[in-house]
Design a protein around this motif. Structure first.
Motif, PDB file in Angstrom:
ATOM      1  N   THR A   1       0.846  -1.184   0.000  1.00  0.00           N
ATOM      2  CA  THR A   1       0.000   0.000   0.000  1.00  0.00           C
ATOM      3  C   THR A   1       0.887   1.241   0.000  1.00  0.00           C
ATOM      4  O   THR A   1       1.821   1.329   0.790  1.00  0.00           O
ATOM      5  N   THR A   2       0.577   2.161  -0.892  1.00  0.00           N
ATOM      6  CA  THR A   2       1.316   3.423  -0.914  1.00  0.00           C
ATOM      7  C   THR A   2       0.380   4.567  -0.538  1.00  0.00           C
ATOM      8  O   THR A   2      -0.814   4.529  -0.837  1.00  0.00           O
ATOM      9  N   ALA A   3       0.944   5.558   0.116  1.00  0.00           N
ATOM     10  CA  ALA A   3       0.172   6.748   0.464  1.00  0.00           C
ATOM     11  C   ALA A   3       1.138   7.905   0.690  1.00  0.00           C
ATOM     12  O   ALA A   3       2.274   7.697   1.132  1.00  0.00           O
ATOM     13  N   THR A   4       0.659   9.089   0.368  1.00  0.00           N
ATOM     14  CA  THR A   4       1.492  10.274   0.528  1.00  0.00           C
ATOM     15  C   THR A   4       1.434  10.760   1.978  1.00  0.00           C
ATOM     16  O   THR A   4       0.367  10.757   2.598  1.00  0.00           O
ATOM     17  N   LEU A   5       2.578  11.130   2.487  1.00  0.00           N
ATOM     18  CA  LEU A   5       2.660  11.667   3.832  1.00  0.00           C
ATOM     19  C   LEU A   5       1.999  13.051   3.860  1.00  0.00           C
ATOM     20  O   LEU A   5       2.159  13.843   2.938  1.00  0.00           O
ATOM     21  N   LYS A   6       1.265  13.317   4.919  1.00  0.00           N
ATOM     22  CA  LYS A   6       0.652  14.638   5.045  1.00  0.00           C
ATOM     23  C   LYS A   6       1.709  15.705   5.281  1.00  0.00           C
ATOM     24  O   LYS A   6       2.779  15.422   5.841  1.00  0.00           O
ATOM     25  N   ASP A   7       1.395  16.891   4.877  1.00  0.00           N
ATOM     26  CA  ASP A   7       2.294  18.009   5.170  1.00  0.00           C
ATOM     27  C   ASP A   7       2.570  18.048   6.668  1.00  0.00           C
ATOM     28  O   ASP A   7       1.643  17.994   7.487  1.00  0.00           O
ATOM     29  N   GLY A   8       3.824  18.143   7.015  1.00  0.00           N
ATOM     30  CA  GLY A   8       4.163  18.247   8.424  1.00  0.00           C
ATOM     31  C   GLY A   8       4.369  16.918   9.107  1.00  0.00           C
ATOM     32  O   GLY A   8       4.929  16.857  10.199  1.00  0.00           O
ATOM     33  N   ALA A   9       3.915  15.835   8.484  1.00  0.00           N
ATOM     34  CA  ALA A   9       4.132  14.517   9.088  1.00  0.00           C
ATOM     35  C   ALA A   9       5.558  14.063   8.792  1.00  0.00           C
ATOM     36  O   ALA A   9       6.116  14.387   7.748  1.00  0.00           O
ATOM     37  N   SER A  10       6.128  13.291   9.691  1.00  0.00           N
ATOM     38  CA  SER A  10       7.497  12.841   9.475  1.00  0.00           C
ATOM     39  C   SER A  10       7.509  11.332   9.271  1.00  0.00           C
ATOM     40  O   SER A  10       6.671  10.603   9.799  1.00  0.00           O
ATOM     41  N   ALA A  11       8.481  10.892   8.513  1.00  0.00           N
ATOM     42  CA  ALA A  11       8.635   9.465   8.269  1.00  0.00           C
ATOM     43  C   ALA A  11       8.860   8.725   9.578  1.00  0.00           C
ATOM     44  O   ALA A  11       8.383   7.602   9.760  1.00  0.00           O
ATOM     45  N   GLU A  12       9.579   9.335  10.497  1.00  0.00           N
ATOM     46  CA  GLU A  12       9.859   8.668  11.759  1.00  0.00           C
ATOM     47  C   GLU A  12       8.559   8.335  12.500  1.00  0.00           C
ATOM     48  O   GLU A  12       8.462   7.348  13.205  1.00  0.00           O
ATOM     49  N   ALA A  13       7.566   9.209  12.332  1.00  0.00           N
ATOM     50  CA  ALA A  13       6.302   8.976  13.033  1.00  0.00           C
ATOM     51  C   ALA A  13       5.639   7.687  12.592  1.00  0.00           C
ATOM     52  O   ALA A  13       4.906   7.057  13.368  1.00  0.00           O
ATOM     53  N   ILE A  14       5.862   7.286  11.353  1.00  0.00           N
ATOM     54  CA  ILE A  14       5.257   6.041  10.847  1.00  0.00           C
ATOM     55  C   ILE A  14       5.647   4.875  11.749  1.00  0.00           C
ATOM     56  O   ILE A  14       4.797   4.168  12.303  1.00  0.00           O
ATOM     57  N   GLY A  15       6.945   4.693  11.889  1.00  0.00           N
ATOM     58  CA  GLY A  15       7.417   3.573  12.708  1.00  0.00           C
ATOM     59  C   GLY A  15       6.990   3.707  14.163  1.00  0.00           C
ATOM     60  O   GLY A  15       6.630   2.724  14.809  1.00  0.00           O
ATOM     61  N   ARG A  16       7.033   4.911  14.666  1.00  0.00           N
ATOM     62  CA  ARG A  16       6.698   5.132  16.069  1.00  0.00           C
ATOM     63  C   ARG A  16       5.235   4.805  16.349  1.00  0.00           C
ATOM     64  O   ARG A  16       4.918   4.080  17.305  1.00  0.00           O
ATOM     65  N   VAL A  17       4.359   5.282  15.487  1.00  0.00           N
ATOM     66  CA  VAL A  17       2.927   5.035  15.697  1.00  0.00           C
ATOM     67  C   VAL A  17       2.611   3.541  15.576  1.00  0.00           C
ATOM     68  O   VAL A  17       1.876   2.975  16.383  1.00  0.00           O
ATOM     69  N   LEU A  18       3.165   2.908  14.550  1.00  0.00           N
ATOM     70  CA  LEU A  18       2.919   1.466  14.398  1.00  0.00           C
ATOM     71  C   LEU A  18       3.388   0.719  15.643  1.00  0.00           C
ATOM     72  O   LEU A  18       2.706  -0.187  16.141  1.00  0.00           O
ATOM     73  N   ASP A  19       4.530   1.129  16.136  1.00  0.00           N
ATOM     74  CA  ASP A  19       5.079   0.437  17.301  1.00  0.00           C
ATOM     75  C   ASP A  19       4.229   0.666  18.549  1.00  0.00           C
ATOM     76  O   ASP A  19       3.994  -0.252  19.331  1.00  0.00           O
ATOM     77  N   GLU A  20       3.776   1.897  18.723  1.00  0.00           N
ATOM     78  CA  GLU A  20       2.921   2.188  19.887  1.00  0.00           C
ATOM     79  C   GLU A  20       1.643   1.366  19.858  1.00  0.00           C
ATOM     80  O   GLU A  20       1.191   0.854  20.873  1.00  0.00           O
ATOM     81  N   VAL A  21       1.052   1.275  18.690  1.00  0.00           N
ATOM     82  CA  VAL A  21      -0.252   0.612  18.601  1.00  0.00           C
ATOM     83  C   VAL A  21      -0.123  -0.906  18.577  1.00  0.00           C
ATOM     84  O   VAL A  21      -0.873  -1.621  19.235  1.00  0.00           O
TER      85      VAL A  21
END
Lengths: 347, 347, 347, 347
Positions: free
Chosen positions: D251-271
């Motif tokens: 699945t591909t998706a564009t990152l929102k303005d202001g969102a960081s790539a690091e947040a991807i891994g962090r959020v997945l890990d938290e959840v």
């Protein structure tokens, strides 16, 4: 050179599709008719997307009507029909002056009684059996060249008979000890919507079937008996394995008293060394189906086990190629006096 | 119930991986050691992503050092090592008080001379041969239960020996007529970077190999000779087919004078009918590998061909399961007095 | 007609083997040289049993020595070598008067800097980049016909570029929205003894790899940029699936404001309708790799999703055929003024 | 501990067979009923030789009669029936006091109008839609635990929704840019005698299908819309590949303005970091179906491409496991307050 006008009757199954492929590419053939009840009126290329933009593949399927087939000017017809159905249309086409190369089992047996024993119903055209020639070009080339009706052999029989015939003729093997184990790709079961053939039932699966008296035993034993000069009864165990195409057969037999292992290789070489479509891999080499798929080759390897005094013969062929379609084209080449390899030089 | 502290020596190949799977799930086993020279220090779950988040799979691989293994408190060790290598570590572990279940060929033969003939080098620990028990639970359950050193059988031998042993003991078959053809999945060749094993070389391919004297012949003939009460020499032809796992074996043998076909089914039923892991499909049924993969079952079917007086025995098993890992766990259950099906009730 | 004397440099891998197959059968080609360091001195048919008894396959492999190749009289050489290695021998052969059709990545990029960015080392022959022609016959037929050095495209790029080029030229798509997902058969990974490529690791497996910046992205974006008349950056995600050969690619892109879905089909038809090797399946049809394996066809289907305003383009080709070997032969036919379909009329 | 009396309605297909496997092995379940119209009266083990000699598999199939099912004392029923058929029997079983875990599409959508749009007929039980809980345990665990009627998600939706939900909730992705490409094993097409599903049509084949509006899009978009808090419309392209089981989705998706790539891994890990059945492979790792087949795991990898500002999410699951049967068992465990991993600890 004039092209031979050719028909395929029953062209929508896997064997029919292979015949289409071969005859569309054959330099001396003009495909003038292909029949299919279900696909009548549709172009070959519409039914088989694989043939789209291939020369000649805009031909529409027609009904298997003998008069209509004869009206196309066809000189020869390949029949890729179920047994029992082929005989009737074969007779009709012969009466209309066509040569017939039948890939069904209908004319492979010399004896109508054996046919009834193995196929469960009376032979549909017993009067034609005497005329029919069992179409193994390496064994019966001259008779095929002169034939009006060729009974092209089945896939299992080809892989079993070819390695054995020269050895039986040379009196090297005890006929009663012959045991053949074959592994076949799934296309050998035909193109039909059968639950046992769907992907998940065949993939990651291997199994024997049809034991102990597979229908093809009848033609195998007939041909081996002719070669041996005596009645031969063998064991034959077919297996289904998850490949699209290809058969590998392993046959064991005890060496006759006084026969030498060296004679095995020598006899095979004498008989097959110069033949176009038999490749002898030599002693100790094991043939692999992947080297013969989509060709007319049969690869043969062998070894001798002094511990048991048994010869192990191994053969590999494409069940849709040398075991069906391309072998039938070999007969066409013989009948029409073409180069033996015409239309069969693919690799 | 106290869990049995267990080690796996050589846990990075396919057999090792299957043992890991089985022992991580076994309710009465605690996996305390798994060795791999290449993967030392890495967690099982890091090497095998399949085991990630599986209980116990954070165990790190250790070196195959006997003292270190003994220091984990292991009571029993499975050896999934190449032949020749297993013997030495087996001895070291036995000396340290562990039971050993060896999945290599090192202790399967009673005769060091036969070992040297088939494996090409002197036996590395001939003094241990007498003590070792050939680990076929259905044949030698009592001896296994009392053993310190179990030689767990190979995959081909299991599939060939089990159907034959009761029939030879009952004197129903002519031993000299036995011919076994096996088809094996590619995992049987091991996890190694070999050009002949890469996907495109194995997919859409089938071939015999290792003829006429595959190494496993030695243990097959040993066990059949014991059952028959005479020296038995057979033909065995293994084939490679494109499935991950599974073996199907077809064995033919001539019925002895006076023996009846009915006796075949009766004897098999008497011996195996009540056994947990042998499933008799009955006369005329052909086993399919897809029904036994990832289980400890062996499925057996048979038929009799009155035309040739031959019995056709067909068996299917998982070469990594009943043919390797789970069969070894069956021995563990016997040695430690567990339920026979403990840890093996998966389907 | 005189046959074109042709050499294959690096003929022992999968692409080399496919070139051998094609050139041995090509009616206007005489294969005069095939090189392989490992197989030097052995006949093609000995290395590849598939070619046994095939005309011309008794040619022995030679070393990849430019003088020796030139001494065979070869007029043209195909290079099936790793990137970085091809450039040097290309130069040497060009200097000796041969045309070169290079199937490596060495001459596909116009920019030596981009090459270094994606391949990790300086370009080995930057002075030749200007002369090299990117060998997509459907896009650059005239330039190929006049070329001395053809850079035959990679398998993924062919499947992605061909459907997109006409649509970008017609200004129908938003270039920044292009996302291509490809699934490739395992032969695309080459013939090498790599543990990740062995049968049991690939069979019953599917996985993405090489994200987000696969090397082939560089040539894809170069060609799309030329077509679009602006810099194009896309997402490309390759996947490995368990088939021997074949690539299916699904590409999505947003329709430009004012562009109509009908224009998609119309433009594809105008550009490709009459071309020999592009088959348009029409709106709503999904191409299947099994219809293109062992051919030079690329099948293209498409659909439009009004819900998202996206076009979905689907293409299928043989990664060793239109994606490598047969596409290179298409260039040969152009260079030497042969029929476009010469030697490529197989199905 | 008392075992939960459980029924499977529609147990003869692939999903039904997987449920049988799971529930026969589940330590806290007693399988009291399994229905099949075609197999009525035959034991499970007779219909599925794989279950022969497995505890509990001598249960005979019964007809799908609600009264008869209720009479077995079943407390809960799994429905593995075609959509449209499931609703009626669900209602009847609910009325008889059973909990229902439905694996069809009948109760997955909140809107009867959307159901009619995607499935082509009016919803058969719209009054039950409000009560039904979409059975994704990682997303809706509490609601499932309290539910009487669980709509267990489809295989594609699970693989697409799970990676996206946390990222949409965290507002990291542009919902309108989501494009999902999935590759599924053939078992996903069901166990039916369909010509397009036979071995030779699927093996050595890969193809997209069902574009652009596959039925499962409806539930995917529903769940993504809930997570995003806005209407989400995506592109979804399913493909069929030749494996028995397994789905890999990219699945591909564009990152929102202001969102960081690091947040991807962090959020997945938290959840998901602590969840039993979601395994995060980390940035740059690509999941492989072979690590999840026959498990309830979903493996998730991801990468970020700064060139395009797109996140690439990759997930792998077993379409019959986490995508169907074992996920439904996860719901059972929640409803009855069992350990989350009870009966699901296989690897």
């Amino acid at each position: 050179m004039k092209r031979i006008k050719t028909a395929i009757v029953g062209a929508s199954g896997y064997t029919g599709q292979e015949l289409l492929r071969l005859l569309l590419l054959h330099p001396h053939v003009e495909l003038v008719a292909a029949t299919s009840r279900q696909e009548e009126g549709r172009a070959l290329s519409a039914v088989f997307p694989r043939f789209s933009k291939v020369d000649g593949a805009d031909l529409p399927f027609m009904l298997p009507d003998p008069d209509a087939i004869a009206a196309t000017g066809a000189e020869v017809a390949f029949l890729a029909l179920p047994h029992g159905v082929a005989a009737e249309i074969a007779r009709a086409l012969l009466e209309r002056g066509l040569k017939v190369i039948d890939l069904s089992a209908d004319f492979r047996l010399r004896s109508a009684a054996t046919y009834e024993e193995f196929y469960g119903h009376p032979h549909p055209a017993p009067d034609l059996l005497e005329e029919a020639v069992y179409g193994l070009p390496e064994v019966r080339g001259e008779a095929i060249a002169a034939a009006r009706l060729v009974a092209s052999p089945g896939c299992y029989p080809t892989s079993i008979i070819l390695p054995l015939v020269p050895l039986l003729k040379a009196d090297l093997l005890e006929p009663s000890t012959i045991i053949a184990n074959s592994m076949s790709g799934v296309s050998g079961a035909g193109k039909k919507a059968d639950l046992s053939l769907i992907f998940c039932e065949c993939n990651e699966s291997a199994r024997a079937y049809g034991v102990p008296k597979h229908r093809h035993l009848s033609e195998i034993e007939q041909e081996l008996s002719i070669a041996a000069g005596e009645d031969v009864t063998i064991s034959f165990i077919p297996h289904l394995i998850p490949v699209n195409a290809g058969i590998v057969t392993t046959t064991t037999a005890t060496l006759k008293d006084g026969a030498s292992a060296e004679a095995i290789g020598r006899v095979l070489d004498e008989v097959y060394g110069a033949m176009d479509f038999v490749r002898l891999l030599g002693e100790g080499s094991c043939p692999d189906t992947k080297n013969v798929t989509r060709t007319n080759f049969i690869d043969i390897g062998w070894t001798f086990d002094p511990r048991t005094n048994r010869v192990i013969l191994m053969s590999a062929e494409d069940n849709l190629g040398k075991g069906a379609g391309s072998q039938a084209v070999q007969s066409l080449n013989l009948i029409f006096g073409l180069e033996p390899t015409a239309g069969l030089q693919f690799v």
